[in-house]
Design an enzyme around this catalytic site. Structure first.
Site, PDB file in Angstrom:
ATOM      1  N   MET A   1     -12.143   4.585  -0.727  1.00 56.57           N
ATOM      2  CA  MET A   1     -12.823   4.873   0.540  1.00 56.57           C
ATOM      3  C   MET A   1     -13.538   6.198   0.360  1.00 56.57           C
ATOM      4  SD  MET A   1      -9.728   3.503   2.917  1.00 56.57           S
ATOM      5  CE  MET A   1      -8.602   3.531   1.525  1.00 56.57           C
TER       6      MET A   1
ATOM      7  N   SER B   1       0.845  -1.188   0.000  1.00 56.16           N
ATOM      8  CA  SER B   1       0.000   0.000   0.000  1.00 56.16           C
ATOM      9  C   SER B   1       0.878   1.235   0.000  1.00 56.16           C
ATOM     10  CB  SER B   1      -0.889   0.019   1.250  1.00 56.16           C
ATOM     11  OG  SER B   1      -1.414   1.327   1.415  1.00 56.16           O
TER      12      SER B   1
ATOM     13  N   ASP C   1      -6.783  -6.326   4.203  1.00 60.90           N
ATOM     14  CA  ASP C   1      -6.162  -5.001   4.226  1.00 60.90           C
ATOM     15  C   ASP C   1      -6.227  -4.394   5.628  1.00 60.90           C
ATOM     16  OD1 ASP C   1      -5.229  -2.463   3.637  1.00 60.90           O
ATOM     17  OD2 ASP C   1      -6.985  -1.864   2.456  1.00 60.90           O
TER      18      ASP C   1
ATOM     19  N   ASP D   1      -4.655   3.740  -1.912  1.00 60.55           N
ATOM     20  CA  ASP D   1      -5.727   4.091  -0.971  1.00 60.55           C
ATOM     21  C   ASP D   1      -6.251   5.488  -1.245  1.00 60.55           C
ATOM     22  OD1 ASP D   1      -6.092   1.824   0.786  1.00 60.55           O
ATOM     23  OD2 ASP D   1      -4.030   2.178   1.440  1.00 60.55           O
TER      24      ASP D   1
ATOM     25  N   MET E   1     -11.624  -5.667   5.268  1.00 60.78           N
ATOM     26  CA  MET E   1     -10.838  -4.728   6.067  1.00 60.78           C
ATOM     27  C   MET E   1     -10.548  -5.324   7.439  1.00 60.78           C
ATOM     28  SD  MET E   1     -10.272  -2.229   4.096  1.00 60.78           S
ATOM     29  CE  MET E   1      -9.348  -1.290   5.339  1.00 60.78           C
TER      30      MET E   1
ATOM     31  N   HIS F   1      -8.323   1.332  -3.972  1.00 62.76           N
ATOM     32  CA  HIS F   1      -9.285   1.109  -2.882  1.00 62.76           C
ATOM     33  C   HIS F   1      -9.989   2.436  -2.622  1.00 62.76           C
ATOM     34  CE1 HIS F   1      -9.724   0.010   1.702  1.00 62.76           C
ATOM     35  NE2 HIS F   1     -10.886   0.166   1.099  1.00 62.76           N
TER      36      HIS F   1
ATOM     37  N   HIS G   1      -1.299  -1.237  -4.170  1.00 66.01           N
ATOM     38  CA  HIS G   1      -2.582  -0.876  -3.561  1.00 66.01           C
ATOM     39  C   HIS G   1      -2.595   0.644  -3.353  1.00 66.01           C
ATOM     40  CE1 HIS G   1      -6.163  -1.840  -1.105  1.00 66.01           C
ATOM     41  NE2 HIS G   1      -5.737  -0.904  -0.268  1.00 66.01           N
TER      42      HIS G   1
ATOM     43  N   MET H   1      -8.929   8.307  -0.339  1.00 64.96           N
ATOM     44  CA  MET H   1      -9.813   8.712   0.766  1.00 64.96           C
ATOM     45  C   MET H   1     -10.383  10.094   0.483  1.00 64.96           C
ATOM     46  SD  MET H   1      -7.631   7.381   4.009  1.00 64.96           S
ATOM     47  CE  MET H   1      -6.637   5.871   3.928  1.00 64.96           C
TER      48      MET H   1
HETATM   49  C1  DX5 Z   1      -6.425   1.763   5.576  1.00 69.00           C
HETATM   50  C2  DX5 Z   1      -5.971   1.400   4.192  1.00 69.00           C
HETATM   51  C3  DX5 Z   1      -4.899   0.389   4.153  1.00 69.00           C
HETATM   52  C4  DX5 Z   1      -3.614   0.839   4.814  1.00 69.00           C
HETATM   53  C5  DX5 Z   1      -2.861  -0.352   5.256  1.00 69.00           C
HETATM   54  O1  DX5 Z   1      -7.459   2.668   5.467  1.00 69.00           O
HETATM   55  O2  DX5 Z   1      -7.060   0.893   3.440  1.00 69.00           O
HETATM   56  O3  DX5 Z   1      -4.653  -0.041   2.840  1.00 69.00           O
HETATM   57  O4  DX5 Z   1      -2.795   1.589   3.971  1.00 69.00           O
HETATM   58  O5  DX5 Z   1      -1.755   0.085   5.981  1.00 69.00           O
HETATM   59  P1  DX5 Z   1      -1.109  -0.845   7.074  1.00 69.00           P
HETATM   60  O6  DX5 Z   1      -0.597  -2.048   6.386  1.00 69.00           O
HETATM   61  O7  DX5 Z   1      -0.043   0.009   7.660  1.00 69.00           O
HETATM   62  O8  DX5 Z   1      -2.190  -1.193   8.074  1.00 69.00           O
HETATM   63 ZN    ZN Z   2      -6.611  -0.060   1.471  1.00 71.25          ZN
END
Ligand code: DX5
Ligand code: ZN
Length: 223
Positions: free
Chosen positions: A65, A6, A171, A32, A133, A63, A30, A34
């Protein structure tokens, strides 16, 4: 088995170099995304995906969010995303799946720790990836929540009974130990941020996660 570093935990000022540093052990990257609404944080969006796409040909697993992912699917597709995961909690799932398919995107459905896995059941035959998750989404570096293990086992059993070609991605808080635990339960894609980019040797850290997942997964197949 796939390892998906990620990039949330990478050094954004040197993102290209951070990506190059893990490519040897990264099946997917990956990404992320947000929106500051579905989760209380803001990260990256289509322009950064486009920049990564220009930089390399890695498979980009985005991903989302976001409360309103439907509004941005085209932008992610044209930026060069390979797949997107939308959250089941935002609703409108059937339409979102159709829209992703029509854009040629791989389709993932993400489920938060507090959401019952049954909320995903009716969609499991129509998606490529179930993204379970194992932390509350929003931030990297949190502690793994064991509630994910039962969900993974349930989904793996469901997929087997119904002969579905479904990948199960986990994840949040994944390191070597959690990779083994979730692989034994049936996960086959492992996202890790801080356990990879937070280490002095990210590619070795990703390799160790892969080995651990493979070992536990082989044990699962023999059962
Ligand atoms: C959290 C993300 C994850 C995050 C994982 O909201 O969706 O993908 O980056 O990071 P680690 O591996 O540090 O928990
Ligand atoms: Zn993620």
């Amino acid at each position: 088995m796939k390892v998906a570093p990620s990039i949330l935990s990478a050094d954004f000022a040197h993102l290209g170099a951070a990506i190059d540093g893990v490519r040897g052990e990264a099946d997917w990257l990956h990404v992320d995304v947000m929106d500051g609404h579905f989760v209380p944080n803001l990260t990256i969006g289509p322009p950064v995906v486009a920049a990564i796409r220009k930089h390399c040909d890695a498979y980009l697993d985005c991903h989302l969010m976001m409360t309103n992912p439907g509004q941005y699917l085209e932008a992610f597709a044209s930026a060069g995303a390979n797949s997107v995961s939308v959250h089941v909690e935002v609703g409108g799932t059937a339409d979102l799946i159709d829209k992703c398919r029509s854009l040629g995107l791989g389709v993932g459905l993400a489920v938060n720790p507090e959401t019952p896995i049954e909320a995903c059941e009716e969609f499991l035959g129509r998606i490529d990836v179930l993204l379970v998750m194992s932390v509350h989404p929003g931030f990297g570096g949190q502690k793994f929540m064991p509630v994910a293990v039962d969900k993974i086992a349930w989904a793996a059993g469901y997929a087997e009974r119904n002969s579905l070609d479904l990948s199960i991605e986990v994840d949040g808080g994944i390191d070597v130990e959690q990779a083994a635990l979730t692989s034994a339960a049936g996960a086959n894609i492992f996202v890790a941020g801080s356990a990879i980019f937070g280490r002095p040797d990210p590619v070795a850290a990703a390799g160790a996660i892969r080995k651990s997942a493979e070992l536990a997964g082989a044990g699962r197949e023999r059962r």
